[in-house]
Design a protein around this motif. Structure first.
Motif, PDB file in Angstrom:
ATOM      1  N   LEU A   5       0.943  -1.315  -0.067  1.00 40.44           N
ATOM      2  CA  LEU A   5      -0.014  -0.019  -0.085  1.00 40.44           C
ATOM      3  C   LEU A   5       0.921   1.262  -0.041  1.00 40.44           C
ATOM      4  CD1 LEU A   5      -2.677   1.555   0.430  1.00 40.44           C
ATOM      5  CD2 LEU A   5      -2.420   1.064   2.740  1.00 40.44           C
ATOM      6  N   ILE A   6       0.565   2.272  -0.937  1.00 41.32           N
ATOM      7  CA  ILE A   6       1.490   3.332  -1.057  1.00 41.32           C
ATOM      8  C   ILE A   6       0.385   4.508  -0.649  1.00 41.32           C
ATOM      9  CG2 ILE A   6       2.690   4.850  -2.419  1.00 41.32           C
ATOM     10  CD1 ILE A   6       2.973   2.343  -4.367  1.00 41.32           C
ATOM     11  N   ILE A   7       0.456   5.168   0.461  1.00 41.64           N
ATOM     12  CA  ILE A   7      -0.381   6.336   0.718  1.00 41.64           C
ATOM     13  C   ILE A   7       0.619   7.634   0.617  1.00 41.64           C
ATOM     14  CG2 ILE A   7      -1.452   7.587   2.789  1.00 41.64           C
ATOM     15  CD1 ILE A   7      -1.597   4.631   4.313  1.00 41.64           C
ATOM     16  N   ASP A   8       0.081   8.241  -0.446  1.00 34.40           N
ATOM     17  CA  ASP A   8       0.648   9.773  -0.707  1.00 34.40           C
ATOM     18  C   ASP A   8      -0.026  10.552  -1.667  1.00 34.40           C
ATOM     19  OD1 ASP A   8       2.604  11.716  -1.742  1.00 34.40           O
ATOM     20  OD2 ASP A   8       4.328  10.286  -1.764  1.00 34.40           O
ATOM     21  N   ASP A   9      -0.351  11.684  -1.309  1.00 31.09           N
ATOM     22  CA  ASP A   9      -0.906  12.603  -1.914  1.00 31.09           C
ATOM     23  C   ASP A   9      -0.421  13.066  -3.400  1.00 31.09           C
ATOM     24  OD1 ASP A   9       1.131  13.907  -0.326  1.00 31.09           O
ATOM     25  OD2 ASP A   9       0.070  15.816  -1.315  1.00 31.09           O
ATOM     26  N   ASP A  10       0.799  12.579  -3.619  1.00 32.18           N
ATOM     27  CA  ASP A  10       1.422  12.869  -4.978  1.00 32.18           C
ATOM     28  C   ASP A  10       1.136  11.636  -5.921  1.00 32.18           C
ATOM     29  OD1 ASP A  10       2.951  13.511  -7.074  1.00 32.18           O
ATOM     30  OD2 ASP A  10       4.697  13.908  -6.027  1.00 32.18           O
ATOM     31  N   ASP A  36      -8.066   7.378   3.718  1.00 33.53           N
ATOM     32  CA  ASP A  36      -8.258   6.362   2.900  1.00 33.53           C
ATOM     33  C   ASP A  36      -7.181   5.199   2.878  1.00 33.53           C
ATOM     34  OD1 ASP A  36      -9.244   5.293   0.250  1.00 33.53           O
ATOM     35  OD2 ASP A  36      -7.849   6.435  -0.895  1.00 33.53           O
ATOM     36  N   GLY A  37      -5.963   5.755   3.232  1.00 33.74           N
ATOM     37  CA  GLY A  37      -5.006   4.661   3.538  1.00 33.74           C
ATOM     38  C   GLY A  37      -5.089   3.706   4.769  1.00 33.74           C
ATOM     39  N   ARG A  38      -5.978   4.405   5.686  1.00 30.58           N
ATOM     40  CA  ARG A  38      -6.150   3.660   6.825  1.00 30.58           C
ATOM     41  C   ARG A  38      -7.364   2.348   6.580  1.00 30.58           C
ATOM     42  NH1 ARG A  38      -5.360   8.323   9.473  1.00 30.58           N
ATOM     43  NH2 ARG A  38      -7.633   8.534   9.831  1.00 30.58           N
ATOM     44  N   ALA A  39      -8.178   3.211   5.684  1.00 31.41           N
ATOM     45  CA  ALA A  39      -9.392   2.003   5.352  1.00 31.41           C
ATOM     46  C   ALA A  39      -8.601   1.044   4.394  1.00 31.41           C
ATOM     47  CB  ALA A  39     -10.283   3.092   4.543  1.00 31.41           C
ATOM     48  N   LYS A  40      -7.600   1.447   3.446  1.00 31.14           N
ATOM     49  CA  LYS A  40      -7.240   0.343   2.510  1.00 31.14           C
ATOM     50  C   LYS A  40      -6.330  -0.682   3.138  1.00 31.14           C
ATOM     51  CE  LYS A  40      -7.977   2.402  -1.922  1.00 31.14           C
ATOM     52  NZ  LYS A  40      -7.321   3.074  -3.052  1.00 31.14           N
ATOM     53  N   LEU A  41      -5.588  -0.080   4.340  1.00 27.12           N
ATOM     54  CA  LEU A  41      -4.877  -1.092   5.216  1.00 27.12           C
ATOM     55  C   LEU A  41      -5.700  -2.064   6.058  1.00 27.12           C
ATOM     56  CD1 LEU A  41      -2.277  -1.726   6.578  1.00 27.12           C
ATOM     57  CD2 LEU A  41      -2.836   0.145   8.299  1.00 27.12           C
ATOM     58  N   LEU A  42      -6.876  -1.566   6.311  1.00 28.74           N
ATOM     59  CA  LEU A  42      -7.806  -2.861   6.789  1.00 28.74           C
ATOM     60  C   LEU A  42      -8.443  -3.849   5.766  1.00 28.74           C
ATOM     61  CD1 LEU A  42      -9.713  -0.674   9.436  1.00 28.74           C
ATOM     62  CD2 LEU A  42      -8.289  -2.510   9.913  1.00 28.74           C
ATOM     63  N   SER A  43      -8.886  -3.452   4.880  1.00 27.64           N
ATOM     64  CA  SER A  43      -9.311  -3.781   3.674  1.00 27.64           C
ATOM     65  C   SER A  43      -8.619  -4.762   2.722  1.00 27.64           C
ATOM     66  CB  SER A  43     -10.446  -3.068   2.678  1.00 27.64           C
ATOM     67  OG  SER A  43      -9.635  -2.180   2.038  1.00 27.64           O
ATOM     68  N   ASN A  59      -0.645  14.585   8.439  1.00 28.27           N
ATOM     69  CA  ASN A  59       0.746  14.001   8.008  1.00 28.27           C
ATOM     70  C   ASN A  59       0.905  12.609   8.384  1.00 28.27           C
ATOM     71  OD1 ASN A  59       2.443  13.689  10.610  1.00 28.27           O
ATOM     72  ND2 ASN A  59       2.101  15.958  10.946  1.00 28.27           N
ATOM     73  N   GLY A  60       1.849  12.036   7.736  1.00 28.75           N
ATOM     74  CA  GLY A  60       2.173  10.687   7.911  1.00 28.75           C
ATOM     75  C   GLY A  60       2.369  10.290   9.166  1.00 28.75           C
ATOM     76  N   LEU A  61       3.140  10.967  10.217  1.00 29.85           N
ATOM     77  CA  LEU A  61       3.419  10.923  11.578  1.00 29.85           C
ATOM     78  C   LEU A  61       2.008  10.565  12.230  1.00 29.85           C
ATOM     79  CD1 LEU A  61       6.241  13.120  12.169  1.00 29.85           C
ATOM     80  CD2 LEU A  61       6.492  10.498  11.629  1.00 29.85           C
ATOM     81  N   ASP A  62       1.278  11.354  11.935  1.00 32.83           N
ATOM     82  CA  ASP A  62      -0.241  11.324  12.777  1.00 32.83           C
ATOM     83  C   ASP A  62      -0.988  10.201  12.152  1.00 32.83           C
ATOM     84  OD1 ASP A  62       0.219  13.443  14.115  1.00 32.83           O
ATOM     85  OD2 ASP A  62      -0.684  14.916  12.906  1.00 32.83           O
ATOM     86  N   VAL A  63      -1.019   9.718  10.755  1.00 30.57           N
ATOM     87  CA  VAL A  63      -1.455   8.647  10.392  1.00 30.57           C
ATOM     88  C   VAL A  63      -0.888   7.325  10.931  1.00 30.57           C
ATOM     89  CG1 VAL A  63      -1.494   7.224   8.158  1.00 30.57           C
ATOM     90  CG2 VAL A  63      -2.108   9.662   8.144  1.00 30.57           C
ATOM     91  N   LEU A  64       0.525   7.337  11.243  1.00 28.23           N
ATOM     92  CA  LEU A  64       1.239   6.279  11.559  1.00 28.23           C
ATOM     93  C   LEU A  64       0.893   6.024  13.235  1.00 28.23           C
ATOM     94  CD1 LEU A  64       3.043   3.667  11.486  1.00 28.23           C
ATOM     95  CD2 LEU A  64       4.976   5.119  11.729  1.00 28.23           C
ATOM     96  N   LYS A  65       0.491   6.963  14.012  1.00 27.43           N
ATOM     97  CA  LYS A  65       0.317   6.963  15.233  1.00 27.43           C
ATOM     98  C   LYS A  65      -1.348   6.636  15.420  1.00 27.43           C
ATOM     99  CE  LYS A  65       2.921  11.002  16.894  1.00 27.43           C
ATOM    100  NZ  LYS A  65       2.850  12.549  17.091  1.00 27.43           N
TER     101      LYS A  65
END
Length: 120
Positions: A5-10, A36-43, A59-65
């Motif tokens: 999974l690649i989570i990136d706005d670019d 969207d990334g967290r949802a795809k991580l689950l699915s 930001n990605g640090l918050d997403v990782l937390k």
């Protein structure tokens, strides 16, 4: 082989990393933001997640937390990505249990090293 999974706005960064992964025999799935990334991580249940740090909404640090705080995703293998890798970023990556931090644009050899570190 494995799903990444690649989570990136670019979108270009997603395509570039996806191209490298496909050449290595892996499947790439993209997500353009943290929710969207967290949802795809689950699915999608990827073997590895590449997570950009610098995204506009979250930001990605918050997403990782958030990934680490969720019992369903807490053990996910995650590697951060950013255009500027420094000691602060590397320290945050280690503290959050990331496999490391790739410098963007992602280079094939660096990505291959992360794949090996992830055991895929």
């Amino acid at each position: 082989m494995s799903k990444v999974l690649i989570i990136d706005d670019d979108a270009m960064a997603v395509r570039m990393a996806g191209f490298i992964l496909k050449k290595k025999g892996h499947t790439a799935v993209g997500a353009e933001n943290g929710s969207d990334g967290r949802a795809k991580l689950l699915s999608e249940k990827p073997a590895l997640t590449l997570l950009d740090i610098e995204m506009p909404d979250e930001n990605g640090l918050d997403v990782l937390k958030a990934i680490r705080a969720d019992a369903l995703t807490a053990d996910a293998k995650v590697c951060l990505m950013t255009g500027t890798v420094d000691d602060k970023v590397l320290s945050a990556a280690a503290e959050l249990g990331a496999l490391g931090c790739l410098e963007k644009p992602v280079q094939a050899q660096a990505l291959e090293d992360v794949l090996k570190k992830a055991g895929i």
